[in-house]
Design a protein around this motif. Structure first.
Motif, PDB file in Angstrom:
ATOM      1  N   PHE A 167       0.539  -8.853  -2.427  1.00  0.00           N
ATOM      2  CA  PHE A 167       1.180  -7.653  -2.970  1.00  0.00           C
ATOM      3  C   PHE A 167       0.126  -6.681  -3.496  1.00  0.00           C
ATOM      4  O   PHE A 167       0.216  -5.465  -3.270  1.00  0.00           O
ATOM      5  CB  PHE A 167       2.138  -8.052  -4.092  1.00  0.00           C
ATOM      6  CG  PHE A 167       2.936  -6.908  -4.657  1.00  0.00           C
ATOM      7  CD1 PHE A 167       4.119  -6.518  -4.056  1.00  0.00           C
ATOM      8  CD2 PHE A 167       2.509  -6.225  -5.786  1.00  0.00           C
ATOM      9  CE1 PHE A 167       4.865  -5.453  -4.570  1.00  0.00           C
ATOM     10  CE2 PHE A 167       3.237  -5.172  -6.313  1.00  0.00           C
ATOM     11  CZ  PHE A 167       4.426  -4.781  -5.703  1.00  0.00           C
ATOM     12  N   ALA A 168      -0.892  -7.212  -4.179  1.00  0.00           N
ATOM     13  CA  ALA A 168      -1.946  -6.370  -4.748  1.00  0.00           C
ATOM     14  C   ALA A 168      -2.734  -5.642  -3.658  1.00  0.00           C
ATOM     15  O   ALA A 168      -3.052  -4.454  -3.797  1.00  0.00           O
ATOM     16  CB  ALA A 168      -2.888  -7.215  -5.606  1.00  0.00           C
ATOM     17  N   PHE A 169      -3.044  -6.324  -2.579  1.00  0.00           N
ATOM     18  CA  PHE A 169      -3.800  -5.682  -1.494  1.00  0.00           C
ATOM     19  C   PHE A 169      -2.963  -4.608  -0.787  1.00  0.00           C
ATOM     20  O   PHE A 169      -3.506  -3.607  -0.317  1.00  0.00           O
ATOM     21  CB  PHE A 169      -4.296  -6.723  -0.486  1.00  0.00           C
ATOM     22  CG  PHE A 169      -5.614  -7.339  -0.867  1.00  0.00           C
ATOM     23  CD1 PHE A 169      -6.784  -6.589  -0.848  1.00  0.00           C
ATOM     24  CD2 PHE A 169      -5.682  -8.670  -1.257  1.00  0.00           C
ATOM     25  CE1 PHE A 169      -8.003  -7.159  -1.206  1.00  0.00           C
ATOM     26  CE2 PHE A 169      -6.899  -9.244  -1.625  1.00  0.00           C
ATOM     27  CZ  PHE A 169      -8.059  -8.485  -1.597  1.00  0.00           C
ATOM     28  N   VAL A 170      -1.655  -4.811  -0.719  1.00  0.00           N
ATOM     29  CA  VAL A 170      -0.777  -3.783  -0.147  1.00  0.00           C
ATOM     30  C   VAL A 170      -0.780  -2.539  -1.030  1.00  0.00           C
ATOM     31  O   VAL A 170      -0.932  -1.404  -0.554  1.00  0.00           O
ATOM     32  CB  VAL A 170       0.659  -4.320   0.028  1.00  0.00           C
ATOM     33  CG1 VAL A 170       1.627  -3.175   0.363  1.00  0.00           C
ATOM     34  CG2 VAL A 170       0.701  -5.364   1.131  1.00  0.00           C
ATOM     35  N   LYS A 171      -0.621  -2.748  -2.347  1.00  0.00           N
ATOM     36  CA  LYS A 171      -0.506  -1.616  -3.269  1.00  0.00           C
ATOM     37  C   LYS A 171      -1.846  -0.954  -3.597  1.00  0.00           C
ATOM     38  O   LYS A 171      -1.940   0.269  -3.672  1.00  0.00           O
ATOM     39  CB  LYS A 171       0.172  -2.069  -4.570  1.00  0.00           C
ATOM     40  CG  LYS A 171       1.637  -2.375  -4.436  1.00  0.00           C
ATOM     41  CD  LYS A 171       2.444  -1.180  -3.957  1.00  0.00           C
ATOM     42  CE  LYS A 171       2.415  -0.039  -4.979  1.00  0.00           C
ATOM     43  NZ  LYS A 171       3.129   1.167  -4.477  1.00  0.00           N
ATOM     44  N   LEU A 172      -2.880  -1.756  -3.804  1.00  0.00           N
ATOM     45  CA  LEU A 172      -4.164  -1.204  -4.257  1.00  0.00           C
ATOM     46  C   LEU A 172      -5.027  -0.670  -3.127  1.00  0.00           C
ATOM     47  O   LEU A 172      -5.854   0.219  -3.333  1.00  0.00           O
ATOM     48  CB  LEU A 172      -4.953  -2.275  -5.020  1.00  0.00           C
ATOM     49  CG  LEU A 172      -4.355  -2.762  -6.333  1.00  0.00           C
ATOM     50  CD1 LEU A 172      -5.226  -3.863  -6.927  1.00  0.00           C
ATOM     51  CD2 LEU A 172      -4.203  -1.617  -7.319  1.00  0.00           C
ATOM     52  N   PHE A 173      -4.829  -1.216  -1.902  1.00  0.00           N
ATOM     53  CA  PHE A 173      -5.701  -0.820  -0.794  1.00  0.00           C
ATOM     54  C   PHE A 173      -4.950  -0.243   0.398  1.00  0.00           C
ATOM     55  O   PHE A 173      -5.576   0.177   1.375  1.00  0.00           O
ATOM     56  CB  PHE A 173      -6.523  -2.034  -0.337  1.00  0.00           C
ATOM     57  CG  PHE A 173      -7.469  -2.543  -1.384  1.00  0.00           C
ATOM     58  CD1 PHE A 173      -8.742  -2.018  -1.520  1.00  0.00           C
ATOM     59  CD2 PHE A 173      -7.084  -3.544  -2.265  1.00  0.00           C
ATOM     60  CE1 PHE A 173      -9.617  -2.476  -2.497  1.00  0.00           C
ATOM     61  CE2 PHE A 173      -7.943  -4.014  -3.246  1.00  0.00           C
ATOM     62  CZ  PHE A 173      -9.222  -3.471  -3.357  1.00  0.00           C
ATOM     63  N   GLY A 174      -3.626  -0.211   0.331  1.00  0.00           N
ATOM     64  CA  GLY A 174      -2.849   0.393   1.408  1.00  0.00           C
ATOM     65  C   GLY A 174      -2.761  -0.452   2.671  1.00  0.00           C
ATOM     66  O   GLY A 174      -2.436   0.058   3.739  1.00  0.00           O
ATOM     67  N   HIS A 175      -3.046  -1.757   2.568  1.00  0.00           N
ATOM     68  CA  HIS A 175      -2.985  -2.625   3.742  1.00  0.00           C
ATOM     69  C   HIS A 175      -1.535  -2.892   4.147  1.00  0.00           C
ATOM     70  O   HIS A 175      -0.625  -2.827   3.312  1.00  0.00           O
ATOM     71  CB  HIS A 175      -3.655  -3.971   3.461  1.00  0.00           C
ATOM     72  CG  HIS A 175      -5.122  -3.875   3.191  1.00  0.00           C
ATOM     73  ND1 HIS A 175      -5.918  -2.838   3.650  1.00  0.00           N
ATOM     74  CD2 HIS A 175      -5.973  -4.701   2.520  1.00  0.00           C
ATOM     75  CE1 HIS A 175      -7.172  -3.023   3.274  1.00  0.00           C
ATOM     76  NE2 HIS A 175      -7.227  -4.144   2.577  1.00  0.00           N
ATOM     77  N   ASP A 176      -1.325  -3.220   5.422  1.00  0.00           N
ATOM     78  CA  ASP A 176      -0.043  -3.812   5.786  1.00  0.00           C
ATOM     79  C   ASP A 176      -0.085  -5.284   5.367  1.00  0.00           C
ATOM     80  O   ASP A 176      -1.129  -5.797   4.961  1.00  0.00           O
ATOM     81  CB  ASP A 176       0.260  -3.640   7.275  1.00  0.00           C
ATOM     82  CG  ASP A 176      -0.767  -4.315   8.182  1.00  0.00           C
ATOM     83  OD1 ASP A 176      -1.477  -5.228   7.737  1.00  0.00           O
ATOM     84  OD2 ASP A 176      -0.861  -3.917   9.356  1.00  0.00           O
TER      85      ASP A 176
END
Length: 261
Positions: A167-176
């Motif tokens: 969840f953090a990588f989706v929100k903080l870095f814009g990853h899928d």
């Protein structure tokens, strides 16, 4: 004594299932940890947690390798995050005696509820990458902050680490979700290594049991990464919501039980 027992035959399919789920989006500990506590009640909690870390590392290492072959990882950001995760996972594990875990449970329950509700409401969340136009410095800063936070949490408590990272990588870095899961495996592995190092120094690992469970965990991880590669981000999003929901149910049950005790 640490040797092959009939109980181990019950733990091996649990380790396989944990590796399968964990490689997709995290949450393998929800299966493996209760299984260890139920099947090996004669062992101390520290011994069971240390054995869980050993088994988990095996599957997570394979999943990390599989993802790295398919997904381009941002190693410039990850190097600092890995070091922070390693150091603070040891610090978190060392701090267990200073603050009872039950105080963290209600906080994590609220956080997980927010995450699952937000993901359900934002139907496109993690379906496609989003360019947040982050500078290299911003990426490294966010990576370090994430490493510190997840290291402390995983070392001190642990359940849901993989889901929180994704969840953090989706929100903080814009990853899928696919790329987020790939990056989360790297930090999850670092956190497990740090915690296992401490458990090992304290002689709180059943090495034989952990290694055999680890082999089963690897088999599950290979199946899980294959499914992820075949079905992609939409599949991971569904698994993510399922694992978060299961974690919330478990946290709610454990929290109520603690307050009623």
């Amino acid at each position: 004594m640490d040797y092959i027992t009939p109980e181990l035959m019950l733990l091996l399919p649990l380790a396989f299932s944990a590796g399968l789920i964990d490689s997709a989006v995290g949450g393998g500990g929800l299966i493996q940890v209760p299984g260890l506590f139920s099947i090996l009640p004669q062992q101390t909690p520290a011994m069971l947690l240390g054995t869980n870390k050993l088994s988990s590392i095996c599957g997570t290492a394979i999943a990390t390798h599989q993802y790295s072959k398919r997904i381009q990882l941002n190693w410039r950001m990850l190097y600092g995050a890995i070091l922070a995760t390693l150091f603070f996972s040891v610090a978190g594990a060392s701090a267990v005696a200073l603050l009872p875990v039950q105080y963290l449970r209600p906080i994590m329950l609220v956080l997980l509820l927010i995450m699952v509700i937000y993901t359900l409401l934002k139907k496109n969340l993690g379906q496609h990458p989003v360019d947040l136009k982050l500078s290299e410095k911003q990426e490294k800063t966010r990576g370090l902050a994430l490493g510190v936070g997840i290291g402390l949490y995983d070392g001190f408590f642990g359940p849901g680490t993989g889901s929180i990272l994704a969840f953090a990588f989706v929100k903080l870095f814009g990853h899928d979700f696919l790329k987020a899961t790939a990056h989360s495996k790297v930090l999850n592995l670092a956190a497990n290594v740090g915690a296992l190092g401490l458990f090992g120094l304290q002689h709180n690992v059943l090495w034989g049991t952990g290694i055999l469970m680890g082999l089963s965990n690897i088999a599950g991880a290979l199946c899980g990464t294959h499914a992820v590669g075949k079905y992609g981000a939409p599949f991971i999003r569904k698994v993510f919501i399922f694992i978060l929901s299961a974690t919330i149910i478990k946290f709610t049950f454990d929290t109520v039980k603690l307050f009623l005790a």
